[in-house]
Design a protein around this motif. Structure first.
Motif, PDB file in Angstrom:
ATOM      1  N   ALA A  73       3.313 -45.761  -4.463  1.00 33.75           N
ATOM      2  CA  ALA A  73       3.174 -44.439  -5.067  1.00 33.75           C
ATOM      3  C   ALA A  73       4.422 -44.329  -6.438  1.00 33.75           C
ATOM      4  O   ALA A  73       4.259 -43.764  -7.226  1.00 33.75           O
ATOM      5  CB  ALA A  73       3.518 -43.374  -4.019  1.00 33.75           C
ATOM      6  N   GLY A  74       5.675 -45.004  -6.048  1.00 35.55           N
ATOM      7  CA  GLY A  74       6.552 -44.887  -6.907  1.00 35.55           C
ATOM      8  C   GLY A  74       6.301 -45.677  -8.336  1.00 35.55           C
ATOM      9  O   GLY A  74       6.608 -45.083  -9.632  1.00 35.55           O
ATOM     10  N   ARG A  75       5.270 -46.860  -8.359  1.00 39.19           N
ATOM     11  CA  ARG A  75       4.733 -47.358  -9.564  1.00 39.19           C
ATOM     12  C   ARG A  75       3.900 -46.248 -10.163  1.00 39.19           C
ATOM     13  O   ARG A  75       3.952 -46.507 -11.476  1.00 39.19           O
ATOM     14  CB  ARG A  75       4.172 -48.602  -9.038  1.00 39.19           C
ATOM     15  N   CYS A  76       3.051 -45.700  -9.442  1.00 34.37           N
ATOM     16  CA  CYS A  76       2.188 -44.885 -10.105  1.00 34.37           C
ATOM     17  C   CYS A  76       2.976 -43.568 -10.634  1.00 34.37           C
ATOM     18  O   CYS A  76       2.603 -43.269 -11.972  1.00 34.37           O
ATOM     19  CB  CYS A  76       1.233 -44.098  -9.064  1.00 34.37           C
ATOM     20  N   TYR A  77       4.010 -43.175 -10.157  1.00 31.35           N
ATOM     21  CA  TYR A  77       4.728 -42.027 -10.757  1.00 31.35           C
ATOM     22  C   TYR A  77       5.422 -42.419 -11.933  1.00 31.35           C
ATOM     23  O   TYR A  77       5.571 -41.686 -12.925  1.00 31.35           O
ATOM     24  CB  TYR A  77       5.831 -41.717  -9.428  1.00 31.35           C
ATOM     25  N   ILE A  78       6.136 -43.970 -11.750  1.00 32.18           N
ATOM     26  CA  ILE A  78       6.755 -44.229 -13.229  1.00 32.18           C
ATOM     27  C   ILE A  78       5.794 -44.343 -14.119  1.00 32.18           C
ATOM     28  O   ILE A  78       6.311 -43.986 -15.511  1.00 32.18           O
ATOM     29  CB  ILE A  78       7.412 -45.733 -13.046  1.00 32.18           C
ATOM     30  N   ALA A  79       4.786 -44.730 -13.944  1.00 32.56           N
ATOM     31  CA  ALA A  79       3.671 -44.722 -15.301  1.00 32.56           C
ATOM     32  C   ALA A  79       3.350 -43.444 -15.568  1.00 32.56           C
ATOM     33  O   ALA A  79       3.449 -43.289 -16.857  1.00 32.56           O
ATOM     34  CB  ALA A  79       2.346 -45.403 -14.651  1.00 32.56           C
ATOM     35  N   GLU A  99       5.257 -40.740 -15.557  1.00 37.65           N
ATOM     36  CA  GLU A  99       6.398 -40.171 -16.280  1.00 37.65           C
ATOM     37  C   GLU A  99       6.547 -40.920 -17.594  1.00 37.65           C
ATOM     38  O   GLU A  99       6.954 -39.975 -18.495  1.00 37.65           O
ATOM     39  CB  GLU A  99       7.663 -40.460 -15.287  1.00 37.65           C
ATOM     40  N   GLU A 100       6.446 -42.073 -17.590  1.00 37.68           N
ATOM     41  CA  GLU A 100       6.518 -42.624 -19.084  1.00 37.68           C
ATOM     42  C   GLU A 100       5.332 -42.100 -19.912  1.00 37.68           C
ATOM     43  O   GLU A 100       5.756 -41.802 -21.022  1.00 37.68           O
ATOM     44  CB  GLU A 100       6.371 -44.275 -18.695  1.00 37.68           C
ATOM     45  N   LEU A 101       4.276 -41.990 -19.564  1.00 40.77           N
ATOM     46  CA  LEU A 101       3.233 -41.416 -20.374  1.00 40.77           C
ATOM     47  C   LEU A 101       3.408 -39.824 -20.491  1.00 40.77           C
ATOM     48  O   LEU A 101       3.308 -39.554 -21.939  1.00 40.77           O
ATOM     49  CB  LEU A 101       1.760 -41.355 -19.840  1.00 40.77           C
ATOM     50  N   MET A 154       0.069 -35.933  -8.274  1.00 45.01           N
ATOM     51  CA  MET A 154       1.295 -36.060  -9.252  1.00 45.01           C
ATOM     52  C   MET A 154       0.967 -35.799 -10.606  1.00 45.01           C
ATOM     53  O   MET A 154       1.953 -35.218 -11.367  1.00 45.01           O
ATOM     54  CB  MET A 154       1.431 -37.688  -9.092  1.00 45.01           C
ATOM     55  N   MET A 155      -0.286 -35.917 -11.143  1.00 42.36           N
ATOM     56  CA  MET A 155      -0.711 -35.630 -12.375  1.00 42.36           C
ATOM     57  C   MET A 155      -0.498 -33.789 -12.734  1.00 42.36           C
ATOM     58  O   MET A 155      -0.030 -33.453 -13.557  1.00 42.36           O
ATOM     59  CB  MET A 155      -2.279 -35.836 -12.846  1.00 42.36           C
ATOM     60  N   ALA A 156      -0.970 -33.067 -11.557  1.00 36.03           N
ATOM     61  CA  ALA A 156      -1.009 -31.727 -11.499  1.00 36.03           C
ATOM     62  C   ALA A 156       0.705 -31.375 -11.751  1.00 36.03           C
ATOM     63  O   ALA A 156       1.031 -30.507 -12.423  1.00 36.03           O
ATOM     64  CB  ALA A 156      -1.494 -31.050 -10.526  1.00 36.03           C
ATOM     65  N   GLU A 157       1.511 -32.057 -10.923  1.00 36.92           N
ATOM     66  CA  GLU A 157       2.864 -31.865 -10.784  1.00 36.92           C
ATOM     67  C   GLU A 157       3.581 -32.063 -11.924  1.00 36.92           C
ATOM     68  O   GLU A 157       4.585 -31.322 -12.492  1.00 36.92           O
ATOM     69  CB  GLU A 157       3.664 -32.118  -9.652  1.00 36.92           C
ATOM     70  N   ILE A 158       3.567 -33.169 -12.533  1.00 33.08           N
ATOM     71  CA  ILE A 158       4.028 -33.801 -13.846  1.00 33.08           C
ATOM     72  C   ILE A 158       3.494 -33.001 -15.124  1.00 33.08           C
ATOM     73  O   ILE A 158       4.436 -32.719 -15.990  1.00 33.08           O
ATOM     74  CB  ILE A 158       3.823 -35.322 -13.785  1.00 33.08           C
ATOM     75  N   PHE A 159       2.248 -32.998 -15.317  1.00 38.20           N
ATOM     76  CA  PHE A 159       1.825 -32.467 -16.585  1.00 38.20           C
ATOM     77  C   PHE A 159       1.567 -30.905 -16.442  1.00 38.20           C
ATOM     78  O   PHE A 159       1.344 -30.253 -17.331  1.00 38.20           O
ATOM     79  CB  PHE A 159       0.448 -33.091 -16.877  1.00 38.20           C
TER      80      PHE A 159
END
Length: 288
Positions: free
Chosen positions: A164-170, A172-174, A281-286
């Motif tokens: 899940a951390g790898r997905c989160y990093i991706a 966040e980078e985006l 994660m998309m909803a929380e980040i974006f």
């Protein structure tokens, strides 16, 4: 000086310097910005020292009084913004906080004027970046950035983090780069296209990493457990610092993925699929 962080887990993170700049500026006269656990404070100091060394700035930038000195913080942020290329999100966040400081700060008139001047510089750069992105094509630029990030994920550059951390990093980078800029500047139809493409790609990569379909549910610890090598502690600390702004109630999934030294948040699903994690994660980040 050995760049253990910048040449280690930060090697593949283009957003790292922008995140650090925002952290500098938002920390001016903002006590809440400094509420970090000890390991996050230590990590931030290590990162600052490496960045100062990398940019060959004067040693006064790393004195003990640095964190409480708005002039030093602002000066370092300006220097870094001149050497690197913060995106629209970073420039906008910094300019908004500086505008607030200009009108509400208890500092001297000279300091408030410096806030106003730097705010205007960052605002103009944000407008220029908006025009440039629009002229080159928002969808084209976001596509190029997305391809770059997912290529790094596929190549194993994010393997020091949990699945899940790898997905989160991706994500966040985006969010901090050209993809995120396009997301925020595009109309609703284009934003919907970007959302659908990102959702499909991220869910596919995340599901492949665990060897299942995007709908298959797994216990949360399978997603959150990081590789066990002692050499990967810097990855864990960097993930914690990157996610230090999340709240366990408002952003339970991102908080649980990044703050691995804490029990997971109540809102973190105990059984979850790749697509459910990506959606959260998309909803929380974006924020969309």
């Amino acid at each position: 000086m050995r760049m253990q962080l910048l040449e280690g887990p930060g090697r593949w993170l283009d957003s790292l310097h922008a995140r650090f700049m925002v952290d500098l500026v938002l920390g001016i006269e903002n006590p809440r910005q400094h509420v970090l656990v000890p390991q996050q404070q230590q990590f931030r100091e290590r990162l600052r020292n490496e960045i100062v060394s990398q940019t060959q700035l004067r040693t006064w930038s790393i004195t003990g009084a640095f964190s409480d000195n708005p002039v030093m913080r602002l000066g370092l942020a300006q220097t870094l913004a001149g050497q690197f290329d913060p995106g629209f999100l970073a420039l906008t966040r910094m300019s908004r906080h500086l505008q607030t400081l200009h009108t509400r700060s208890n500092g001297s008139p000279e300091l408030r004027q410096q806030f106003a001047q730097t705010c205007e510089q960052f605002r103009q750069r944000a407008e220029h970046k908006q025009r440039a992105l629009t002229q080159r094509g928002l969808v084209v630029q976001s596509g190029l950035h997305s391809e770059q990030v997912f290529t790094r994920w596929h190549a194993g550059n994010f393997d020091g983090w949990s699945l899940a951390g790898r997905c989160y990093i991706a994500l966040e980078e985006l969010s901090w780069g050209a993809f995120g800029d396009a997301w925020r500047l595009a109309n609703r139809d284009v934003r919907g296209l970007l959302r659908d493409n990102l959702r499909a790609m991220a869910a596919q990569y995340l599901a492949q990493s665990i060897g299942a379909s995007v709908e298959t549910r797994h216990f949360y610890h399978q997603w959150l457990t990081a590789p066990g090598s002692m050499g990967l502690l810097d990855h864990k600390d960097m993930l914690g610092w990157l996610g230090s702004g999340w709240d366990p109630t408002r952003q339970p999934v991102c908080w649980s993925v990044t703050q691995t030294w804490q029990p997971v948040a109540l809102g973190m699903p105990r059984l979850c699929s790749a697509i459910r994690l990506v959606d959260a994660m998309m909803a929380e980040i974006f924020g969309d």
